[in-house]
Design a protein around this motif. Sequence first.
Motif, mmCIF file in Angstrom:
data_model
loop_
_atom_site.group_PDB
_atom_site.id
_atom_site.type_symbol
_atom_site.label_atom_id
_atom_site.label_comp_id
_atom_site.label_asym_id
_atom_site.label_seq_id
_atom_site.Cartn_x
_atom_site.Cartn_y
_atom_site.Cartn_z
ATOM 1 N N ALA A 192 0.639 -1.216 0.288
ATOM 2 C CA ALA A 192 -0.393 0.346 -0.040
ATOM 3 C C ALA A 192 0.983 0.850 -0.408
ATOM 4 O O ALA A 192 2.271 1.306 0.342
ATOM 5 N N CYS A 193 0.382 2.545 -0.312
ATOM 6 C CA CYS A 193 0.698 3.454 -0.459
ATOM 7 C C CYS A 193 0.459 4.734 0.344
ATOM 8 O O CYS A 193 0.175 4.222 1.731
ATOM 9 N N ASP A 194 1.955 4.382 1.400
ATOM 10 C CA ASP A 194 2.663 5.776 2.211
ATOM 11 C C ASP A 194 1.737 6.769 2.440
ATOM 12 O O ASP A 194 1.108 7.177 3.615
ATOM 13 N N VAL A 195 1.470 7.209 1.669
ATOM 14 C CA VAL A 195 0.777 8.266 1.410
ATOM 15 C C VAL A 195 -0.986 8.105 1.137
ATOM 16 O O VAL A 195 -1.841 8.819 2.788
ATOM 17 N N CYS A 196 -1.468 7.392 0.195
ATOM 18 C CA CYS A 196 -3.070 7.414 0.352
ATOM 19 C C CYS A 196 -3.659 5.711 1.280
ATOM 20 O O CYS A 196 -4.871 6.200 1.135
ATOM 21 N N GLY A 197 -2.286 5.401 0.987
ATOM 22 C CA GLY A 197 -3.069 3.673 1.924
ATOM 23 C C GLY A 197 -3.435 3.072 0.565
ATOM 24 O O GLY A 197 -4.284 1.926 0.687
ATOM 25 N N ARG A 198 -3.470 3.258 -0.319
ATOM 26 C CA ARG A 198 -4.216 2.911 -2.326
ATOM 27 C C ARG A 198 -2.987 1.703 -2.453
ATOM 28 O O ARG A 198 -2.009 1.311 -2.159
ATOM 29 N N LEU A 199 -3.912 0.018 -2.651
ATOM 30 C CA LEU A 199 -2.358 -1.018 -3.702
ATOM 31 C C LEU A 199 -2.318 -0.590 -4.414
ATOM 32 O O LEU A 199 -2.916 -0.032 -5.689
ATOM 33 N N PRO A 200 -1.372 -0.759 -5.026
ATOM 34 C CA PRO A 200 -2.002 -0.253 -7.246
ATOM 35 C C PRO A 200 -1.838 -1.698 -7.659
ATOM 36 O O PRO A 200 -2.555 -2.308 -7.332
ATOM 37 N N HIS A 201 -2.526 -0.707 -8.506
ATOM 38 C CA HIS A 201 -3.576 -1.468 -9.114
ATOM 39 C C HIS A 201 -3.340 -3.182 -10.017
ATOM 40 O O HIS A 201 -2.456 -2.825 -10.793
ATOM 41 N N PRO A 202 -4.163 -3.904 -10.337
ATOM 42 C CA PRO A 202 -3.518 -5.208 -10.463
ATOM 43 C C PRO A 202 -3.478 -4.776 -11.838
ATOM 44 O O PRO A 202 -3.726 -4.418 -12.802
ATOM 45 N N ARG A 203 -2.803 -5.874 -12.488
ATOM 46 C CA ARG A 203 -2.999 -6.673 -13.850
ATOM 47 C C ARG A 203 -4.409 -6.688 -14.572
ATOM 48 O O ARG A 203 -4.865 -7.382 -13.812
ATOM 49 N N ARG A 204 -4.700 -5.727 -15.513
ATOM 50 C CA ARG A 204 -5.739 -6.336 -16.260
ATOM 51 C C ARG A 204 -6.280 -7.839 -16.854
ATOM 52 O O ARG A 204 -7.503 -8.100 -15.624
ATOM 53 N N THR A 205 -5.346 -8.181 -17.462
ATOM 54 C CA THR A 205 -6.054 -10.142 -17.074
ATOM 55 C C THR A 205 -6.181 -10.369 -16.069
ATOM 56 O O THR A 205 -7.513 -10.946 -15.906
ATOM 57 N N ARG A 206 -5.641 -10.333 -14.812
ATOM 58 C CA ARG A 206 -5.718 -11.020 -13.640
ATOM 59 C C ARG A 206 -6.695 -10.119 -12.703
ATOM 60 O O ARG A 206 -7.833 -10.871 -12.304
ATOM 61 N N LEU A 207 -6.760 -9.248 -13.172
ATOM 62 C CA LEU A 207 -8.344 -8.479 -12.318
ATOM 63 C C LEU A 207 -9.859 -9.122 -12.912
ATOM 64 O O LEU A 207 -10.793 -9.161 -12.640
ATOM 65 N N ALA A 208 -9.341 -9.232 -14.723
ATOM 66 C CA ALA A 208 -10.476 -9.375 -15.353
ATOM 67 C C ALA A 208 -10.834 -11.297 -14.743
ATOM 68 O O ALA A 208 -11.632 -11.161 -14.957
ATOM 69 N N LEU A 209 -9.988 -11.940 -14.541
ATOM 70 C CA LEU A 209 -10.356 -13.303 -14.206
ATOM 71 C C LEU A 209 -10.854 -13.512 -12.979
ATOM 72 O O LEU A 209 -11.547 -14.466 -12.382
ATOM 73 N N ALA A 210 -10.246 -12.568 -11.666
ATOM 74 C CA ALA A 210 -10.773 -12.281 -10.293
ATOM 75 C C ALA A 210 -12.219 -12.513 -10.121
ATOM 76 O O ALA A 210 -13.624 -12.480 -9.237
ATOM 77 N N LYS A 211 -12.638 -10.743 -11.413
ATOM 78 C CA LYS A 211 -13.837 -10.552 -11.305
ATOM 79 C C LYS A 211 -15.024 -11.722 -11.975
ATOM 80 O O LYS A 211 -16.482 -12.295 -11.913
ATOM 81 N N LEU A 212 -14.777 -12.100 -13.204
ATOM 82 C CA LEU A 212 -15.679 -13.406 -13.500
ATOM 83 C C LEU A 212 -15.330 -14.538 -12.432
ATOM 84 O O LEU A 212 -16.827 -14.952 -12.572
ATOM 85 N N ALA A 213 -14.588 -14.938 -11.769
ATOM 86 C CA ALA A 213 -14.500 -16.193 -11.044
ATOM 87 C C ALA A 213 -15.535 -15.580 -9.406
ATOM 88 O O ALA A 213 -16.194 -16.518 -9.355
ATOM 89 N N ALA A 214 -15.355 -14.148 -9.560
ATOM 90 C CA ALA A 214 -16.387 -13.921 -8.447
ATOM 91 C C ALA A 214 -18.019 -13.731 -9.110
ATOM 92 O O ALA A 214 -19.050 -13.783 -7.862
ATOM 93 N N VAL A 215 -17.897 -13.383 -9.727
ATOM 94 C CA VAL A 215 -19.626 -13.028 -10.768
ATOM 95 C C VAL A 215 -20.902 -14.491 -11.001
ATOM 96 O O VAL A 215 -21.007 -14.267 -11.338
#
Length: 271
Positions: A14-37
């Motif tokens: 996580a970023c020390d300033v805003c606390g957000r995680l880096p954006h995942p790679r598109r392919t992994r994010l798409a597969l994760a959402k597909l597995a969830a939905v």
Amino acid sequence: MRPIAARPRVHALACDVCGRLPHPRRTRLALAKLAAVFPVELALHALVIHWHPSYLVAVLLLTITTTILVIWVVEPSAMRFLGSWLHGPELRDRDRADRAPALWRIRVHVDDRPGQLEALAAHLADREANILTVHVHHLESGVLDELVVATPADITTHDLTAAVTKAGGAKVRVWPASALTLIDGQTKALAVAARVVADSDELPLAIAELLGARYLPNGLEDEASDGTALVLPNEPERPLTFLRPDEPFTPAEIARAHRLLDLAHIVTPRT
């Protein structure tokens, strides 16, 4: 239990300033959402087909239920559960960075006798320190050894100082170093010399770069006394003064600075 143990590793990205995680790679994010939905959509459609509601009720039920479950429940839970996989490349890069060896610069006075450098290397090896470069400077009383070593990340300045002292070293000084320290001194001197030949006005800054010191145009006036100063005569102009707060200048460095000054006088057009 493994997903719970992996969460601190993910949060370490996580970023020390805003606390957000880096954006995942598109392919992994798409597969994760597909597995969830996909399982939710499949279950809801199966229920609708089993109950046989009217068309309008079926559409409203699927739309509202899917939206609420996916956006507020399923997708956030899946992102947390699959966090280690989503950020796998970033975690591997972080692990490699954490395992990267630390670089240290060591200066030590030792007796000028056979076997002294071997003893120094043996005691450093006990601390898993890998000697990358060694420079030996002969002094009037003994020898000044300058080493650059790579160690595991958990090795401290105290550990290295104790190892070198145990090997018979005196006046031990240890500093963190960077990869720039590994640049060959002769190669760096030649590069700086070429810079002076091209423009002799670059001499003060070139010497400062060569020594890793700060050039003081006004000499030591109004300067703090801590650190090591080097004053080079520069007739007929005023002497050139350089200050390095941490590391004392070695005889080899002083000699290179004098030779660079001589080179500048040779290439400077005479009037």
